[in-house]
Design a protein around this motif. Structure first.
Motif, PDB file in Angstrom:
ATOM      1  N   ASN A 124      47.198  46.367  20.211  1.00 43.24           N
ATOM      2  CA  ASN A 124      46.888  47.367  19.194  1.00 43.24           C
ATOM      3  C   ASN A 124      46.573  48.833  19.555  1.00 43.24           C
ATOM      4  O   ASN A 124      46.196  49.668  18.534  1.00 43.24           O
ATOM      5  N   THR A 125      46.546  49.113  20.848  1.00 42.22           N
ATOM      6  CA  THR A 125      46.239  50.347  21.238  1.00 42.22           C
ATOM      7  C   THR A 125      46.811  50.747  22.546  1.00 42.22           C
ATOM      8  O   THR A 125      47.070  49.772  23.508  1.00 42.22           O
ATOM      9  N   SER A 126      46.998  51.884  22.974  1.00 43.59           N
ATOM     10  CA  SER A 126      47.758  52.191  24.198  1.00 43.59           C
ATOM     11  C   SER A 126      46.660  52.484  25.358  1.00 43.59           C
ATOM     12  O   SER A 126      47.084  53.034  26.397  1.00 43.59           O
ATOM     13  N   ASN A 127      45.193  52.332  25.071  1.00 40.09           N
ATOM     14  CA  ASN A 127      44.348  52.670  26.020  1.00 40.09           C
ATOM     15  C   ASN A 127      44.365  51.517  27.039  1.00 40.09           C
ATOM     16  O   ASN A 127      44.295  50.189  26.697  1.00 40.09           O
ATOM     17  N   LYS A 128      44.378  51.734  28.369  1.00 43.37           N
ATOM     18  CA  LYS A 128      44.609  50.684  29.409  1.00 43.37           C
ATOM     19  C   LYS A 128      43.467  49.824  29.470  1.00 43.37           C
ATOM     20  O   LYS A 128      43.544  48.782  30.109  1.00 43.37           O
ATOM     21  N   ASN A 129      42.169  50.218  29.079  1.00 44.71           N
ATOM     22  CA  ASN A 129      41.128  49.451  28.958  1.00 44.71           C
ATOM     23  C   ASN A 129      41.089  48.587  28.000  1.00 44.71           C
ATOM     24  O   ASN A 129      40.242  47.663  28.007  1.00 44.71           O
ATOM     25  N   LYS A 130      41.969  48.505  26.871  1.00 43.53           N
ATOM     26  CA  LYS A 130      42.122  47.398  26.119  1.00 43.53           C
ATOM     27  C   LYS A 130      42.770  46.322  26.602  1.00 43.53           C
ATOM     28  O   LYS A 130      43.776  46.420  27.518  1.00 43.53           O
ATOM     29  N   ASP A 131      42.536  44.977  25.896  1.00 43.66           N
ATOM     30  CA  ASP A 131      43.514  43.807  26.421  1.00 43.66           C
ATOM     31  C   ASP A 131      44.742  44.141  25.837  1.00 43.66           C
ATOM     32  O   ASP A 131      44.919  44.499  24.743  1.00 43.66           O
ATOM     33  N   THR A 132      45.739  43.617  26.449  1.00 41.11           N
ATOM     34  CA  THR A 132      47.067  43.410  25.889  1.00 41.11           C
ATOM     35  C   THR A 132      47.326  41.890  25.667  1.00 41.11           C
ATOM     36  O   THR A 132      46.915  40.995  26.275  1.00 41.11           O
ATOM     37  N   ALA A 133      48.487  41.504  24.991  1.00 42.67           N
ATOM     38  CA  ALA A 133      48.664  40.512  24.631  1.00 42.67           C
ATOM     39  C   ALA A 133      48.875  39.341  25.646  1.00 42.67           C
ATOM     40  O   ALA A 133      48.388  38.032  25.489  1.00 42.67           O
ATOM     41  N   GLU A 134      49.315  39.710  26.891  1.00 41.33           N
ATOM     42  CA  GLU A 134      49.384  38.838  27.896  1.00 41.33           C
ATOM     43  C   GLU A 134      48.119  38.247  28.535  1.00 41.33           C
ATOM     44  O   GLU A 134      47.971  37.617  29.262  1.00 41.33           O
TER      45      GLU A 134
ATOM     46  N   GLU B 216      54.941  56.638  20.873  1.00 39.71           N
ATOM     47  CA  GLU B 216      53.830  56.222  21.739  1.00 39.71           C
ATOM     48  C   GLU B 216      52.830  55.594  20.803  1.00 39.71           C
ATOM     49  O   GLU B 216      51.788  54.911  21.202  1.00 39.71           O
ATOM     50  N   ASN B 217      53.038  55.697  19.485  1.00 37.20           N
ATOM     51  CA  ASN B 217      52.215  54.976  18.529  1.00 37.20           C
ATOM     52  C   ASN B 217      52.954  54.367  17.659  1.00 37.20           C
ATOM     53  O   ASN B 217      53.983  54.940  17.129  1.00 37.20           O
ATOM     54  N   PRO B 218      52.686  53.455  16.865  1.00 36.90           N
ATOM     55  CA  PRO B 218      53.312  52.581  15.756  1.00 36.90           C
ATOM     56  C   PRO B 218      53.438  53.660  14.700  1.00 36.90           C
ATOM     57  O   PRO B 218      52.479  54.231  14.094  1.00 36.90           O
ATOM     58  N   VAL B 219      54.635  53.439  13.828  1.00 37.05           N
ATOM     59  CA  VAL B 219      54.848  54.418  12.653  1.00 37.05           C
ATOM     60  C   VAL B 219      54.293  53.347  11.637  1.00 37.05           C
ATOM     61  O   VAL B 219      53.951  53.986  10.601  1.00 37.05           O
ATOM     62  N   GLY B 220      54.700  52.312  11.916  1.00 40.93           N
ATOM     63  CA  GLY B 220      54.064  51.226  10.702  1.00 40.93           C
ATOM     64  C   GLY B 220      54.443  49.792  11.065  1.00 40.93           C
ATOM     65  O   GLY B 220      54.987  49.723  12.183  1.00 40.93           O
ATOM     66  N   SER B 221      53.954  48.914  10.559  1.00 40.87           N
ATOM     67  CA  SER B 221      54.114  47.566  10.911  1.00 40.87           C
ATOM     68  C   SER B 221      55.585  47.306  10.831  1.00 40.87           C
ATOM     69  O   SER B 221      56.581  47.835  10.208  1.00 40.87           O
TER      70      SER B 221
ATOM     71  N   HIS C  30      53.035  50.388  35.127  1.00 37.63           N
ATOM     72  CA  HIS C  30      53.805  49.058  35.379  1.00 37.63           C
ATOM     73  C   HIS C  30      53.479  48.330  34.153  1.00 37.63           C
ATOM     74  O   HIS C  30      54.581  47.363  34.047  1.00 37.63           O
ATOM     75  N   ARG C  31      52.852  48.348  33.252  1.00 37.66           N
ATOM     76  CA  ARG C  31      52.698  47.576  32.124  1.00 37.66           C
ATOM     77  C   ARG C  31      53.395  48.114  30.835  1.00 37.66           C
ATOM     78  O   ARG C  31      53.054  47.694  29.636  1.00 37.66           O
ATOM     79  N   ALA C  32      54.160  48.986  30.793  1.00 41.03           N
ATOM     80  CA  ALA C  32      54.792  49.956  29.798  1.00 41.03           C
ATOM     81  C   ALA C  32      55.796  48.844  29.070  1.00 41.03           C
ATOM     82  O   ALA C  32      56.453  47.808  29.850  1.00 41.03           O
ATOM     83  N   HIS C  33      55.503  48.689  27.820  1.00 38.46           N
ATOM     84  CA  HIS C  33      56.347  47.815  27.238  1.00 38.46           C
ATOM     85  C   HIS C  33      56.732  48.080  25.550  1.00 38.46           C
ATOM     86  O   HIS C  33      55.909  49.202  25.059  1.00 38.46           O
ATOM     87  N   ILE C  34      57.736  47.788  25.185  1.00 34.31           N
ATOM     88  CA  ILE C  34      57.845  47.921  23.574  1.00 34.31           C
ATOM     89  C   ILE C  34      57.176  46.817  22.795  1.00 34.31           C
ATOM     90  O   ILE C  34      57.180  45.695  23.217  1.00 34.31           O
ATOM     91  N   MET C  35      56.313  47.543  21.825  1.00 31.97           N
ATOM     92  CA  MET C  35      55.557  46.588  20.949  1.00 31.97           C
ATOM     93  C   MET C  35      56.258  46.457  19.555  1.00 31.97           C
ATOM     94  O   MET C  35      56.622  47.382  19.014  1.00 31.97           O
ATOM     95  N   ILE C  36      56.267  45.314  18.899  1.00 36.13           N
ATOM     96  CA  ILE C  36      56.733  45.214  17.677  1.00 36.13           C
ATOM     97  C   ILE C  36      55.862  44.329  17.055  1.00 36.13           C
ATOM     98  O   ILE C  36      55.664  43.067  17.237  1.00 36.13           O
ATOM     99  N   SER C  37      54.746  44.723  16.192  1.00 27.26           N
ATOM    100  CA  SER C  37      53.815  43.943  15.251  1.00 27.26           C
ATOM    101  C   SER C  37      54.192  43.463  14.192  1.00 27.26           C
ATOM    102  O   SER C  37      55.127  44.161  13.509  1.00 27.26           O
ATOM    103  N   PRO C  38      53.670  42.393  13.289  1.00 27.54           N
ATOM    104  CA  PRO C  38      54.261  41.972  12.340  1.00 27.54           C
ATOM    105  C   PRO C  38      53.991  42.796  11.095  1.00 27.54           C
ATOM    106  O   PRO C  38      52.962  43.643  11.274  1.00 27.54           O
ATOM    107  N   LEU C  39      54.732  42.287   9.914  1.00 26.61           N
ATOM    108  CA  LEU C  39      54.391  43.066   8.625  1.00 26.61           C
ATOM    109  C   LEU C  39      53.203  42.761   8.130  1.00 26.61           C
ATOM    110  O   LEU C  39      52.461  41.779   8.389  1.00 26.61           O
TER     111      LEU C  39
END
Length: 223
Positions: free
Chosen positions: A18-28, A193-198, A209-218
């Protein structure tokens, strides 16, 4: 309660993105469990057997692929075990019975070196920032295999620990999707680099190395 599940013996893709800060956890790497909510639905029951854990965790995988997925996960002793062998391109990391809520993930098997390295470093007590930096260096040097560009991670998560035995759907669970593109940027993909919306794709951790496309739920009211 699923905390009594007993079993015999699953980044970087698990962490909530839910954030692009590398210090935050990602889904994996470190799934975010939400607060449980009350429910009066009578057809939902506790995920309190190994069979139920496997069935509900497989919901993270595409339906057509579930039968052939390998399923791994942590047991009540914190050991990584194999619940089910597989023969297709996906590995499912089952929900952790020691954590509240529900969070399972399904990722392309080419991502296993990346995922396994994250698990190894966490077991050594490394922090999220340390894990990121170590894997960044290893990926840049070619020591760490980042898998096939475009490999996916499917996350099935929610606040509850109950499921429908007929459909295996977890009460209130949603999907989040990740497409790994190591070292991709907003410029190379044309994504913000930031979500436009759900439900809108965006690029997280760009240029790393951890660059990824994110698609979050509605949002709930739009489903």
């Amino acid at each position: 309660m699923k905390h009594i599940i007993t079993v015999l013996a699953l980044t970087g893709a698990l962490m909530s993105c839910n954030t692009s800060n590398k210090n935050k956890d990602t889904a994996e790497e470190s799934p975010t469990k939400e607060m449980a909510t009350d429910s009066t639905a009578t057809h939902f029951v506790a995920i309190d057997t190994e069979e139920a854990l496997i069935a509900t965790s497989l919901m993270a995988a595409p339906e057509a692929s579930r039968a052939g997925c390998k399923v791994i996960g942590y047991n009540n002793e914190g050991e990584l075990v194999t619940y089910k062998e597989g023969n297709n391109e996906f590995i499912v990391l089952a929900d952790d019975p020691k954590k509240s809520g529900f969070n399972a993930a399904c990722y392309h098997k080419s991502l296993e070196p990346f995922m396994a390295r994250g698990r190894e470093l966490r077991a050594e007590g490394k922090t999220g920032t340390e894990i990121f930096d170590i894997r960044e260096e290893e990926a840049k040097s070619g020591q760490l295999d980042m898998g096939i560009a475009g490999a996916t991670l499917h996350i099935y998560y929610g606040p509850n620990e109950r499921y429908d035995p007929e459909t295996h759907k977890v009460e209130g669970a949603k999907y989040r999707y990740v497409v790994y593109l190591p070292f991709a940027t907003a410029q190379s993909t044309g994504l913000p680099e930031n979500p436009v919306g759900s439900n809108h794709p965006w690029i997280m951790n760009p240029g790393t190395h951890r660059a990824h496309i994110m698609i979050s739920p509605l949002a709930d009211d739009k489903q």
